[in-house]
Design an enzyme around this catalytic site. Sequence first.
Site, mmCIF file in Angstrom:
data_model
loop_
_atom_site.group_PDB
_atom_site.id
_atom_site.type_symbol
_atom_site.label_atom_id
_atom_site.label_comp_id
_atom_site.label_asym_id
_atom_site.label_seq_id
_atom_site.Cartn_x
_atom_site.Cartn_y
_atom_site.Cartn_z
ATOM 1 N N ASP A 1 98.487 57.441 72.620
ATOM 2 C CA ASP A 1 98.913 58.816 72.852
ATOM 3 C C ASP A 1 98.456 59.375 74.193
ATOM 4 O O ASP A 1 99.172 60.132 74.839
ATOM 5 C CB ASP A 1 98.435 59.713 71.700
ATOM 6 C CG ASP A 1 99.234 59.433 70.429
ATOM 7 O OD1 ASP A 1 100.427 59.121 70.551
ATOM 8 O OD2 ASP A 1 98.659 59.524 69.333
ATOM 9 N N ASP B 1 88.965 67.953 66.055
ATOM 10 C CA ASP B 1 88.891 67.329 67.389
ATOM 11 C C ASP B 1 89.342 68.278 68.497
ATOM 12 O O ASP B 1 88.667 68.432 69.514
ATOM 13 C CB ASP B 1 89.782 66.067 67.450
ATOM 14 C CG ASP B 1 89.226 64.925 66.605
ATOM 15 O OD1 ASP B 1 88.012 64.912 66.355
ATOM 16 O OD2 ASP B 1 90.024 64.052 66.213
ATOM 17 N N ARG C 1 105.358 62.975 71.104
ATOM 18 C CA ARG C 1 104.545 63.151 72.317
ATOM 19 C C ARG C 1 105.332 63.671 73.518
ATOM 20 O O ARG C 1 104.854 64.594 74.199
ATOM 21 C CB ARG C 1 103.796 61.862 72.667
ATOM 22 C CG ARG C 1 102.818 61.392 71.594
ATOM 23 C CD ARG C 1 102.025 62.506 70.997
ATOM 24 N NE ARG C 1 101.006 62.056 70.062
ATOM 25 C CZ ARG C 1 100.318 62.851 69.281
ATOM 26 N NH1 ARG C 1 100.549 64.163 69.291
ATOM 27 N NH2 ARG C 1 99.409 62.379 68.461
ATOM 28 N N SER D 1 91.916 58.670 60.423
ATOM 29 C CA SER D 1 92.479 59.437 61.519
ATOM 30 C C SER D 1 93.975 59.564 61.236
ATOM 31 O O SER D 1 94.666 58.568 61.048
ATOM 32 C CB SER D 1 92.233 58.705 62.834
ATOM 33 O OG SER D 1 93.056 59.247 63.830
HETATM 34 N N1 ARG Z 1 99.826 53.877 66.216
HETATM 35 C C1 ARG Z 1 100.744 54.945 66.177
HETATM 36 C C2 ARG Z 1 101.300 55.238 67.541
HETATM 37 O O1 ARG Z 1 100.699 54.865 68.497
HETATM 38 C C3 ARG Z 1 100.192 56.177 65.531
HETATM 39 C C4 ARG Z 1 98.931 56.726 66.098
HETATM 40 C C5 ARG Z 1 98.684 58.031 65.456
HETATM 41 N N2 ARG Z 1 97.353 58.507 65.446
HETATM 42 C C6 ARG Z 1 96.543 58.495 64.386
HETATM 43 N N3 ARG Z 1 95.467 59.130 64.477
HETATM 44 N N4 ARG Z 1 96.855 57.866 63.290
HETATM 45 O O2 ARG Z 1 102.329 55.816 67.688
#
Ligand code: ARG
Length: 418
Positions: A122, A13, A93, A174
């Site tokens: 994110d 990505d 993040r 993912s």
């Molecule tokens: N839902 C979780 C969060 O918002 C993890 C998201 C992570 N991304 C992924 N591609 N699994 O913190």
Amino acid sequence: MKKVVLAYTGGLDTSVACAWLREHDGVDVVTLSVDVGGGSIRDGVADAALAAGASKAYVVDGRDRFVRDFVFPSLQANARYQGVYPMATALARPLIAQLLVEVAERERADAVAHGCTGKGNDQVRFDVAVRALDPKLEVIAPRRVGMGLSPDQEVTFARERGISVAGGDGSGYSIDQNLWGRSIETGVLEDPWQTPPADVYTWTVAPGASPAIPTEVIIGFSRGLPVSIDGEPVEPVELVDRLNTLGGRHGVGRIDHIEDRLVGIKSREIYEAPAAVILHTAHVALEGLTLSKEQLRFNRLVSDELAQATYDGIWFSALHRDLREYVASAQRVVNGEVRLRLDHGTVSIVGRRSDDSLYDRALATYDADDAFDHAAAVGFIRIFGLPLRTEAARHGSAWSWTRPLLSEMPVTLTDASS
Ligand code: ARG
């Protein structure tokens, strides 16, 4: 030419985003890859960045700061989103966002960029954190606006440019990972009734396949921070790594969560977070021994607020900063050791001890050396129950709204005279 600093993992990505930014937006791309442990960036990430069209590639080992400044304060606060998710992704993040801003300043860039889509949390976390630190920086997210490539189109786009497509691991999931946990979503997991297939998990063995003999581990804490394993002092990154390995071997740390995203969507997420589950369990146990019941009750509110603020990406808000200050202060006495047993996917507390313990055996015991003043309980209860007696005097006893039960239950009566 405009210059952009792109958060880059080396995966498909962000590699496609890198090439896209250069070709379609005509910008000079500098990449930033932050190692937050747990396989968060790929080997050879700098070469991959240059191959995808970047002019420079920064690679930063952020593991130590990640654990000390982001993960452990969250552990001290018992912060888990909706009571279950230890927030590996959410915690990384703000660190990555801050480094993006720092590199942008060093490079005199006009913008930062990330590979998030427009549906997740994110993007919000990155955008909000970057602007909190530097309101003048533009934030570009090609996968949110502009690029619009499906996963298959991304692969084609990459192949045409000789970009490695190994980033797409072909799993159909993912995945985001760092040393505090692994987050897995999409694919068959989108059906919340579907049992997660075995291939979802890479850090933990199936609980049924874990060693027959349980193991015990002792975690030592100082001011609510984990500092030792089995009595041996261990540095933060190594401590988390070791507990991930140990917990994973015993099938500990699998979480299946229907989660409420910030953007209003319910989503099904699988997490693997052995160290986080072990450490949260141990920390809560030690607080039970060392904090007052009023602190414990208040801290639950703080945990929830801090978790929400972390999850929602307002790490650099005044609220989040001040809650962290409170937590750090309240952790003064959270010192001691917790012994845990790892057994077929479960972690249970089997012992705890602390020089700052508020547990007083002389008060708790039912043995002859009991120091508690039983007679004083009579006066205490008279005062404690006073409001209820006042209510009954004013509004009538509870018989006005409850009903007799004895006649509704089978009763056996044995009479000594019969
Ligand atoms: N839902 C979780 C969060 O918002 C993890 C998201 C992570 N991304 C992924 N591609 N699994 O913190």
